[in-house]
Design an enzyme around this catalytic site. Sequence first.
Site, PDB file in Angstrom:
ATOM      1  N   ASP A 233      44.797  73.274  80.604  1.00 22.52           N
ATOM      2  CA  ASP A 233      45.654  72.764  81.166  1.00 22.52           C
ATOM      3  C   ASP A 233      46.826  73.791  80.415  1.00 22.52           C
ATOM      4  O   ASP A 233      47.487  74.170  80.086  1.00 22.52           O
ATOM      5  CB  ASP A 233      46.106  71.415  79.678  1.00 22.52           C
ATOM      6  CG  ASP A 233      47.571  70.859  80.063  1.00 22.52           C
ATOM      7  OD1 ASP A 233      48.209  70.892  80.906  1.00 22.52           O
ATOM      8  OD2 ASP A 233      47.618  70.452  78.829  1.00 22.52           O
ATOM      9  N   LYS A 240      53.450  75.972  80.601  1.00 23.87           N
ATOM     10  CA  LYS A 240      53.459  76.204  79.101  1.00 23.87           C
ATOM     11  C   LYS A 240      53.100  77.423  78.848  1.00 23.87           C
ATOM     12  O   LYS A 240      52.778  78.237  79.695  1.00 23.87           O
ATOM     13  CB  LYS A 240      52.385  75.911  78.105  1.00 23.87           C
ATOM     14  CG  LYS A 240      51.474  74.140  77.866  1.00 23.87           C
ATOM     15  CD  LYS A 240      50.535  74.559  78.234  1.00 23.87           C
ATOM     16  CE  LYS A 240      49.381  72.855  77.684  1.00 23.87           C
ATOM     17  NZ  LYS A 240      50.542  71.804  76.439  1.00 23.87           N
ATOM     18  N   ASP A 310      53.189  68.495  82.178  1.00 23.08           N
ATOM     19  CA  ASP A 310      52.395  68.691  81.436  1.00 23.08           C
ATOM     20  C   ASP A 310      52.225  67.619  80.627  1.00 23.08           C
ATOM     21  O   ASP A 310      51.275  67.463  79.406  1.00 23.08           O
ATOM     22  CB  ASP A 310      52.797  69.539  80.001  1.00 23.08           C
ATOM     23  CG  ASP A 310      51.901  70.520  78.482  1.00 23.08           C
ATOM     24  OD1 ASP A 310      51.106  70.073  79.858  1.00 23.08           O
ATOM     25  OD2 ASP A 310      52.364  71.315  78.033  1.00 23.08           O
ATOM     26  N   ARG A 314      47.615  61.307  79.624  1.00 28.32           N
ATOM     27  CA  ARG A 314      47.817  60.038  79.408  1.00 28.32           C
ATOM     28  C   ARG A 314      47.560  59.645  80.757  1.00 28.32           C
ATOM     29  O   ARG A 314      47.627  58.555  81.443  1.00 28.32           O
ATOM     30  CB  ARG A 314      48.873  59.397  79.024  1.00 28.32           C
ATOM     31  CG  ARG A 314      50.239  60.085  79.850  1.00 28.32           C
ATOM     32  CD  ARG A 314      51.821  59.897  78.547  1.00 28.32           C
ATOM     33  NE  ARG A 314      51.785  60.943  77.824  1.00 28.32           N
ATOM     34  CZ  ARG A 314      52.081  60.940  77.246  1.00 28.32           C
ATOM     35  NH1 ARG A 314      53.194  60.084  77.090  1.00 28.32           N
ATOM     36  NH2 ARG A 314      51.963  62.103  75.629  1.00 28.32           N
TER      37      ARG A 314
END
Length: 460
Positions: A233, A240, A310, A314
């Site tokens: 990720d 990030k 980010d 979900r």
Amino acid sequence: MPLSFAAPSSAAVPVLAVDTSQIDETLASLDAPQAAAARSLGFTGALGQAALLLDDAGRPALALAGYGDAKSRERGRFHLAAAAAKLPAGDYALDGGVPEKALASEALGWLLSQYRFTRYKSGAANGARLVAPEGIDAAQIEAMAAGEALTRDLINTPASDMGPEELSAATKALAVEFGARFEEIVGADLLDRNFPMIHAVGRASPRAPRLLDLRWGAAGPQLTLVGKGVCFDTGGLNLKPGSSMGLMKKDMGGAATVLGLARMIMALELPLRLRVLIPAVENSVSGESFRPQDILTARNGLTVEINNTDAEGRLVLADALALAAEEAPDLLVSMATLTGAARVAVGPDLAPFYTDDDGLAAGLSAAGAGAADPVWRMPFHPAYEAIIEPGIADLDNAPAGGFAGSITAALFLRRFTAGARYAHFDIYGWQPAAAPARPKGGAGQGARALLAAVPDALGL
């Protein structure tokens, strides 16, 4: 590497667990040379201490394992594992000092202390093998150890060697091992089969996104496990910082944990129908990346405004949960390394979970305590439902404000379960510092609690 008990043998060295309050009595019960040797080694019964005592011929005769006191034992678990790691190679058999109710967890800890991640660097286990103590279910403990080892191996493998395709191969290999059925939906086929959010999150990567689907068992109640399989990720366009990206190989920890749990269930031949769904993607950056303020339509028709790329876990889980709910399983469980908010709330050692089923919650809490797999119930707080409703779409994937981040993520996921009996685990999947039976690195959380709670939950 296999984590299994040693065969019973008269040559196994007896192991006596010594409570610090019993040290004087224990030393007094030994012959004089052995007592003197224990004293010279500074053995006091403190947690983690180990002393191997010899007979007159210089052969191992007795191992003392520090068992601390009740208060010190409350502050951790797998207490004998620390002593086991200090014993030389050989076979050992418990010979007292461990309460009957703790035998199973201590035996499991001993097995887990043998785990080594050796894909890139050799590292043999210390070779101190335990004979299964009487009164425990050795097959169940070996199955739990094997499942945990699988989970750790998958999480520990870097994303260069554990992308969506490699996670698929690991899932298929597990299916083949236990005679399960396996199917995957890859790339553009996700759109044709109505998994638009899985595709949207994974389309920026050259490693095609996919949905993995494993089925096992022909009769009994249905348990469906959904695991977040974000193999790396970057954060997407909401990139990030480097300090937050360093551990993102573990962002498929939910997938790794449900696969470890599935392995336990299949090895123990629980009388149920099992389905495992894993949306496997890499959240990458390219001209194909989904964007902040995009609105995506999920499999079940709900629209989702993207306010942070980010918060992608979900999204992929939503499509998989919607698919799972179409079958109305008897129990639906999702596991995901989903939010930093969960870590702030309970730290890395507890696995927070959400469910509306009070009986299931009580069973999970009790099972977690008994299986040395601590879990903590969190609330589906209805007052926070409005936080995830942005106005322009049905749902917001990253509500502003930062309050109750784990709860709002769980509420988001519940919108895709169609009223199924549901539990969601927001796990960390990582051991930040070495502890008994838990080296630094990938770690399963919640799997043993679920394994112990599922039979009652499903009426098996």
